[in-house]
Every structure is written in structure tokens, then in C-alpha cells.
Design a protein around this motif. Sequence first.
Motif, PDB file in Angstrom:
ATOM      1  N   HIS A 113       9.746  44.547-100.427  1.00 44.01           N
ATOM      2  CA  HIS A 113      10.574  43.356-100.591  1.00 44.01           C
ATOM      3  C   HIS A 113      11.237  42.978 -99.267  1.00 44.01           C
ATOM      4  O   HIS A 113      11.286  41.795 -98.901  1.00 44.01           O
ATOM      5  CB  HIS A 113      11.642  43.609-101.656  1.00 44.01           C
ATOM      6  N   PHE A 114      11.715  43.966 -98.536  1.00 41.20           N
ATOM      7  CA  PHE A 114      12.372  43.733 -97.255  1.00 41.20           C
ATOM      8  C   PHE A 114      11.416  43.069 -96.264  1.00 41.20           C
ATOM      9  O   PHE A 114      11.762  42.092 -95.597  1.00 41.20           O
ATOM     10  CB  PHE A 114      12.885  45.062 -96.690  1.00 41.20           C
ATOM     11  N   VAL A 115      10.195  43.585 -96.171  1.00 39.15           N
ATOM     12  CA  VAL A 115       9.199  43.025 -95.255  1.00 39.15           C
ATOM     13  C   VAL A 115       8.883  41.573 -95.627  1.00 39.15           C
ATOM     14  O   VAL A 115       8.786  40.695 -94.755  1.00 39.15           O
ATOM     15  CB  VAL A 115       7.912  43.873 -95.279  1.00 39.15           C
ATOM     16  N   THR A 116       8.740  41.326 -96.925  1.00 37.78           N
ATOM     17  CA  THR A 116       8.430  39.969 -97.381  1.00 37.78           C
ATOM     18  C   THR A 116       9.555  38.998 -97.044  1.00 37.78           C
ATOM     19  O   THR A 116       9.315  37.888 -96.544  1.00 37.78           O
ATOM     20  CB  THR A 116       8.191  39.963 -98.905  1.00 37.78           C
ATOM     21  N   ILE A 117      10.784  39.412 -97.314  1.00 37.17           N
ATOM     22  CA  ILE A 117      11.943  38.550 -97.062  1.00 37.17           C
ATOM     23  C   ILE A 117      12.115  38.282 -95.569  1.00 37.17           C
ATOM     24  O   ILE A 117      12.435  37.158 -95.154  1.00 37.17           O
ATOM     25  CB  ILE A 117      13.223  39.185 -97.651  1.00 37.17           C
ATOM     26  N   VAL A 118      11.914  39.298 -94.735  1.00 43.89           N
ATOM     27  CA  VAL A 118      12.020  39.123 -93.282  1.00 43.89           C
ATOM     28  C   VAL A 118      10.984  38.110 -92.794  1.00 43.89           C
ATOM     29  O   VAL A 118      11.286  37.226 -91.977  1.00 43.89           O
ATOM     30  CB  VAL A 118      11.838  40.473 -92.552  1.00 43.89           C
ATOM     31  N   GLU A 119       9.765  38.226 -93.305  1.00 43.38           N
ATOM     32  CA  GLU A 119       8.702  37.303 -92.907  1.00 43.38           C
ATOM     33  C   GLU A 119       9.027  35.868 -93.323  1.00 43.38           C
ATOM     34  O   GLU A 119       8.832  34.926 -92.548  1.00 43.38           O
ATOM     35  CB  GLU A 119       7.375  37.737 -93.529  1.00 43.38           C
ATOM     36  N   GLU A 120       9.546  35.703 -94.537  1.00 43.68           N
ATOM     37  CA  GLU A 120       9.920  34.374 -95.011  1.00 43.68           C
ATOM     38  C   GLU A 120      11.038  33.782 -94.150  1.00 43.68           C
ATOM     39  O   GLU A 120      11.004  32.595 -93.791  1.00 43.68           O
ATOM     40  CB  GLU A 120      10.359  34.446 -96.470  1.00 43.68           C
ATOM     41  N   ALA A 121      12.030  34.605 -93.829  1.00 36.96           N
ATOM     42  CA  ALA A 121      13.148  34.129 -93.002  1.00 36.96           C
ATOM     43  C   ALA A 121      12.670  33.727 -91.613  1.00 36.96           C
ATOM     44  O   ALA A 121      13.113  32.708 -91.058  1.00 36.96           O
ATOM     45  CB  ALA A 121      14.225  35.219 -92.903  1.00 36.96           C
ATOM     46  N   MET A 122      11.747  34.513 -91.046  1.00 42.30           N
ATOM     47  CA  MET A 122      11.220  34.179 -89.716  1.00 42.30           C
ATOM     48  C   MET A 122      10.454  32.864 -89.750  1.00 42.30           C
ATOM     49  O   MET A 122      10.559  32.054 -88.826  1.00 42.30           O
ATOM     50  CB  MET A 122      10.326  35.316 -89.212  1.00 42.30           C
ATOM     51  N   ASN A 123       9.703  32.643 -90.798  1.00 42.11           N
ATOM     52  CA  ASN A 123       8.962  31.376 -90.923  1.00 42.11           C
ATOM     53  C   ASN A 123       9.915  30.184 -90.994  1.00 42.11           C
ATOM     54  O   ASN A 123       9.675  29.145 -90.372  1.00 42.11           O
ATOM     55  CB  ASN A 123       8.071  31.408 -92.162  1.00 42.11           C
TER      56      ASN A 123
END
Length: 289
Positions: free
Chosen positions: A223-233
Motif C-alpha cells: 500500500h505504501f509503495v502504491t500511494i507513494v507512486e500515486e503522489a509522485m505522479n
Amino acid sequence: MDSFSKFTQNVSTSWTPFAEKVGKSFTQYKQMASETLGNTGEVTELPTDYITLEKRYDAVRQSINSLVRLSKAYTAPPTQFDMQALQSQFSSLTSRLGSKQVPQAVKNKELPPLTCQHEIARASLDVSEKIGLEEPLGAALFKFGSIEERVGTEKLKQDNAIDSKFVKPMTATLESSVALAQNARKQVQTARLSLDAAKATFKNATPEKADAARRDVESAEDHFVTIVEEAMNLMRAVVESPEPLRCLSEFVAAQLAFHKEAAALLGDLAPEIEEIQVTQEALYRHDNK
């Protein structure tokens, strides 16, 4: 009894998600408190790319915020009419006129637009009438006031262009893409706290609960990896958007148009005022010999 059983089952079902949400929030707050007090061990670090992008994003977000705020001040009227005072002055005027009727067109006339140039124009024209247009100063003030009124009109055109082509679209950006990125950043912190809390639970878990705790850590990591990727996008979308540059170009174009027109108007006025001044000074020196 059957009805009561169904009721208790429904209550239990509806409250379970809420209880889970409260439990997660409590765990996150507990983890945050532990970090604040320095009582926690491992703290998951954010990726270097995320931190670098976050700094660039913050710089863009803050610049947009500042420019929107300053642009609103730049295009705002210099003064605001006190409507009570205005009504009082109008009542005083009508009472002095006595039985004379004030034309409806005058009553309904809109207030003149407010810019510094319009204020200067009104003051200059008013004084020119009192002095008299046959006097050098009165004539000069009349010409000056007339030109300042036209400059004020050009200033209004500039302000309207800046408002519609810079302030409004940039405000829309703050309320859309920037707001989404801000919310995503909060979610990243929430996900990190959840991950660290899961790690802490796994570290202290008893053997019989170790497997479940490990699965919680893996789930929290995903979940952390997914959220970080979304925030970076979302942050990258703000940083790389051409919209701020397009709006800045419109801002410059509006200012340039105003200053060009103002320079042309004042360029025509300057020699006329100078001629009146030179003539008046020559007469003054001749009369005082």
C-alpha cells in the motif's frame, strides 16, 4: 427473538468497518506519538526521488500561491467607497437642490471604475474647474486629468486580463491538481505511519501471531509503495504542467499592452504640459521684472 437477532447482526455488520477504521487511526496516532517522543526504532524512509520531487513541487506550489495573492492585490481597487457616506452626500445634495428634480439618469449612474489613475483624474478635473480653464494651471490639470482617465481605462483592461487569464486559471490549478497532490502527500504520511506501526507490531509479536503480523507488514508495504507512486505522479503533473508558463505569458502581455498605451498617451501629453509651463513661466518672469 428472530427480529432481535437480525437487528444485532445488522448492527454488528455496520459497525465492524467503523471499528476497523477507528483501530487503524488509533494505531497511526500511536505511531506518530511514539516518533514524536523518540520512543520508536525504525522509521521507513521515503524514496530519494520522492523527496527531490517534493521539493520541486513545493517550490512551484508556493510560487503559484504567492503570485496569485500578489496579483489580486495588484489588480484590486485602491479604495472602496463607503456606501453610507455616499448616500449621505447624495441626500445632502438633493436637500440643497430643494424642489429641483434630479434626473433619473444621474441617480442610476454607475460609480466610476476605481484605479489610482481614475482617482487622480477626478481630482485633477475637479480642481481644473475650480481654478478655471483660462488659467495655465487649470488648463494643464484639465489635460492631465483627461489623459489620466484614459490611462485608468487601460489599467482596467490590464487588470481584467490578468484576472481572467492569470488569477482565475492559477486559482483553478490550486484548487484542482495542487489540492490533489497535497491530499496525496498526506496519504503518503498516513501509509508510512501504518507501515511502521505494522513493523513495530511484527517485531513484538508472539510466535503464534507472527505470521499474521508479517502479512500485515507486506500488505502495508504494498500500500505504501502504491500511494507513494500515486503522489509522485500527481506532484509531477503540477511541476511539469505548462499552464503556469502560459498564464505568466498572458500576465506579461497584459502589462506590456497597458504600459505601451500609457506611454503613448503620456508621450503626447508631456510636450503640451511642458509648453504651458514654459509659456506661464515666461509670463511670470516678464510680469515680475
